[in-house]
Write a protein that holds these residues in place. Structure first.
Motif, short mmCIF file in Angstrom:
data_model
loop_
_atom_site.label_atom_id
_atom_site.label_comp_id
_atom_site.label_asym_id
_atom_site.label_seq_id
_atom_site.Cartn_x
_atom_site.Cartn_y
_atom_site.Cartn_z
N ASP A 16 0.84 -1.21 0.00
CA ASP A 16 0.00 0.00 0.00
C ASP A 16 0.87 1.26 0.00
O ASP A 16 0.59 2.22 -0.72
N GLU A 38 1.78 4.36 -3.25
CA GLU A 38 1.39 5.77 -3.14
C GLU A 38 2.20 6.59 -4.15
O GLU A 38 3.40 6.34 -4.33
N THR A 78 -3.55 4.81 1.40
CA THR A 78 -4.82 4.11 1.20
C THR A 78 -4.58 2.62 1.39
O THR A 78 -3.77 2.03 0.66
#
Ligand SMILES: Cc1cc2nc3c(=O)[nH]c(=O)nc-3n(C[C@H](O)[C@H](O)[C@H](O)COP(=O)(O)O)c2cc1C
Length: 216
Positions: free
Chosen positions: A68, A72, A93
């Motif tokens: 994750d 980004e 996120t």
């Protein structure tokens, strides 16, 4: 398979058929991989064949936040987590899709590869930048493993997600003291074996005499 063809076409495979891979095949692959070169021939590698489904799920749970964060948005030309100019994202996120991690229980082979740091001469360990040379004693082993997998009709991918969370991933894997988690390697029968690889041409990275010398 001819050696040069193998080198030039060993693309990353992240999707596997349901065909199982026998333990004997994994042993045969490791038996090839061990002929890799390492500094002083100290062979710092240790391998855990991770078969336990619950352990795999636990490891995937640790890798997911790394994925994750990796995804980004960041500068186009520099890698996430690079030691020069990467900055921790303001927000991350969670739960970005990753087929490999989502389906980790059904990946035919999952290997955790560690390196014994006492056996690695870190030639650049005292410089004022992150050390680089140590990996040279473990990643040729990993790459040999992937080439041998190909020769066995398998494909796979070397990943390094788990290294970022080594302090939490080490204990459930029984990582010995003074060892580094170098890679997690996934193998299986490829759903599709990519052979047309996108790589920069030699002229783009080669010069004469000096790195700022004339191009070839
Ligand atoms: C040192 C190293 C670390 C890598 N780490 C990851 C990883 O954490 N996750 C992943 O999905 N792929 C990982 N890869 C696979 C690369 O993304 C892949 O080899 C590269 O994009 C080339 O893909 P191709 O062979 O399909 O052209 C890694 C590869 C290397 C050599």
């Amino acid at each position: 398979m001819e050696l040069r063809d193998a080198i030039r076409t060993n693309g990353t495979v992240r999707r596997f058929t349901a065909d199982p891979v026998e333990r004997s095949t994994v042993m045969s692959i490791l038996d090839d991989a061990r002929f890799a070169s390492s500094g002083g021939n100290r062979q710092p590698w240790k391998v855990a064949i991770v078969e336990d489904r619950a352990l795999r799920r636990e490891l995937a749970g640790m890798m997911q936040p790394v994925w994750d964060e990796y995804l980004e948005p960041f500068g186009a030309d520099s890698a996430p987590f690079n030691a020069v100019d990467w900055k921790r994202p303001a927000s991350i996120t969670p739960g970005k899709p990753n087929e490999l991690l989502n389906g980790i229980e059904s990946v035919p082979v999952v290997l955790a590869v560690a390196a014994d740091l006492r056996k690695v001469a870190l030639m650049d360990g005292q410089l004022d930048r992150p050390a680089m040379t140590g990996g040279g004693s473990i990643y040729p082993f990993c790459w040999n493993l992937l080439l041998s997998a190909r020769a066995h009709g398998l494909g796979g991918v070397m990943t390094t997600f788990l290294s970022r969370v080594e302090p939490v991933a080490g204990p459930p894997l029984g990582l010995p003291a003074h060892h580094a988690l170098a890679a997690t390697i996934f193998l299986g029968v490829p759903e599709h074996q990519p052979t047309k690889l996108s790589r920069n041409p030699v002229e783009s990275f080669t010069t004469i005499n000096r790195f700022d010398g004339p191009p070839v």
